[in-house]
Scaffold this active site. Structure first.
Site, short mmCIF file in Angstrom:
data_model
loop_
_atom_site.label_atom_id
_atom_site.label_comp_id
_atom_site.label_asym_id
_atom_site.label_seq_id
_atom_site.Cartn_x
_atom_site.Cartn_y
_atom_site.Cartn_z
N ASP A 1 64.27 19.29 22.51
CA ASP A 1 64.54 19.74 21.15
C ASP A 1 63.50 19.24 20.16
O ASP A 1 63.29 18.03 20.02
CB ASP A 1 65.94 19.26 20.72
CG ASP A 1 66.36 19.83 19.39
OD1 ASP A 1 66.18 21.05 19.19
OD2 ASP A 1 66.86 19.07 18.54
N GLU B 1 70.74 18.06 25.79
CA GLU B 1 69.72 18.14 24.75
C GLU B 1 69.11 16.75 24.52
O GLU B 1 69.85 15.77 24.35
CB GLU B 1 70.36 18.64 23.45
CG GLU B 1 69.41 18.69 22.27
CD GLU B 1 70.15 19.03 20.98
OE1 GLU B 1 70.16 20.21 20.62
OE2 GLU B 1 70.72 18.11 20.37
N ARG C 1 78.29 55.36 6.82
CA ARG C 1 77.77 54.04 6.47
C ARG C 1 78.05 53.01 7.56
O ARG C 1 77.20 52.19 7.89
CB ARG C 1 78.37 53.59 5.14
CG ARG C 1 78.02 52.16 4.69
CD ARG C 1 76.57 51.78 4.91
NE ARG C 1 75.63 52.73 4.34
CZ ARG C 1 74.36 52.80 4.69
NH1 ARG C 1 73.87 52.01 5.66
NH2 ARG C 1 73.55 53.68 4.14
N LYS D 1 73.50 31.38 17.33
CA LYS D 1 73.31 31.60 15.89
C LYS D 1 73.40 33.09 15.61
O LYS D 1 72.40 33.77 15.36
CB LYS D 1 71.98 31.01 15.44
CG LYS D 1 71.93 29.49 15.57
CD LYS D 1 70.59 28.92 15.16
CE LYS D 1 70.57 27.41 15.33
NZ LYS D 1 69.27 26.82 14.98
N LYS E 1 75.10 18.02 23.43
CA LYS E 1 74.16 17.92 22.32
C LYS E 1 74.22 16.53 21.70
O LYS E 1 74.97 15.66 22.14
CB LYS E 1 74.46 19.01 21.29
CG LYS E 1 74.26 20.43 21.85
CD LYS E 1 74.69 21.50 20.91
CE LYS E 1 73.78 21.62 19.71
NZ LYS E 1 72.44 22.13 20.07
#
Length: 274
Positions: free
Chosen positions: A213, A192, A95, A130, A162
């Site tokens: 963005d 960004e 598994r 992510k 950011k």
């Protein structure tokens, strides 16, 4: 890599715990067997080495024979690999090995479907941070197998200023200036931005890469025209497979998509013991 080894060890411990009460009460520790892993749907294969390591942790003498290579297209019903060794190791590792293969092949398959949309384009398709916690090294490997490229690995190997950095610092200019004074001249600084005013500020601050963005196609074209090669341009935010070709035609250098990893479904593979 140590991080991959630790992940495999953790996954095996999670599944086996103090022991496999089914296998250990049916087979003697010396019993030998053979198995094969089969694709139950078309896929791009990824994760062979981690599957091999999984079985080898349980039986160092296991014979692991791949029938394809990572990056190969495998059709439904085809055998992916053969494995032979102690039955305890084959059944205890089944598994966990499948989970790694299914997840990584899922990402590689998803990425390939995106990369195919950009054939003939000069823009690079890149991933994001992510990723599944603990799986980043493997998932970013699967992205490369699928035909795309990696963005920064973590917070430590690339500067990306950011919106929250900008808000807390009081603007793009001050944020870039502070970073520039503290990092090596060899490190690129990415900023960004959300609109053309942000593009101007980033250019004035001397950003090396400007991330556009959540901009529409017309605004991206305008931004690329404004930048005129003075910085690399990256398109990001709600990037869909259907939009890739049009985004690449804007002249942007990079297109980043979190969907390459966070939205990939696991492929279906199974193991059969002889």
């Amino acid at each position: 890599m140590d991080s991959v080894k630790k992940l495999i060890e953790m996954a095996l411990t999670e599944d086996i715990g103090p022991g496999d009460i089914t296998t250990e009460n049916i087979f003697s520790p010396e019993a030998l067997g053979k198995g094969e892993i089969i694709a139950k749907e078309p896929l791009i294969l990824a994760g062979l080495d981690v599957a091999r390591q999984t079985f080898e942790m349980l039986d160092p003498a296991v014979e692991f024979t791949p029938l394809f290579a990572d990056g190969d297209r495998v059709e439904r019903g085809q055998r992916v690999l053969k494995v032979a060794g102690r039955v305890h190791a084959l059944l205890k590792g089944e598994r966990t090995a499948l989970n790694f293969l299914q997840r990584l092949s899922g990402i590689a398959t998803q990425v390939r479907s995106y990369a195919d949309c950009m054939k003939g384009k000069t823009a690079r398709l890149v991933d994001t941070r992510k990723t599944t916690p603990g799986w980043r090294t493997l998932e970013k490997y699967a992205v490369r197998v699928g035909g795309a490229y990696n963005h920064r690995t973590g917070l430590y190997d690339g500067v990306l200023i950011k919106d929250n950095h900008i808000a807390a610092c009081g603007g793009i200019g001050p944020a870039v200036e502070r970073v520039r004074d503290r990092v090596s001249h060899l490190v690129k600084i990415e900023v960004e931005v959300e609109d053309l005013n942000g593009v101007r500020e980033a250019l004035d601050a001397g950003a090396d890469v400007i991330m556009l963005d959540n901009m529409g196609i017309p605004e991206i074209r305008a931004a690329v025209g404004m930048i005129q090669g003075r910085a690399l341009t990256e398109v990001s935010g709600n990037v869909t497979r259907e939009a890739l070709a049009d985004l690449a035609d804007t002249g942007a250098d990079l297109i980043s998509s979190g969907a390459l990893t966070h939205s990939a479904r696991s492929m279906d593979l199974s193991m059969r013991i002889a």
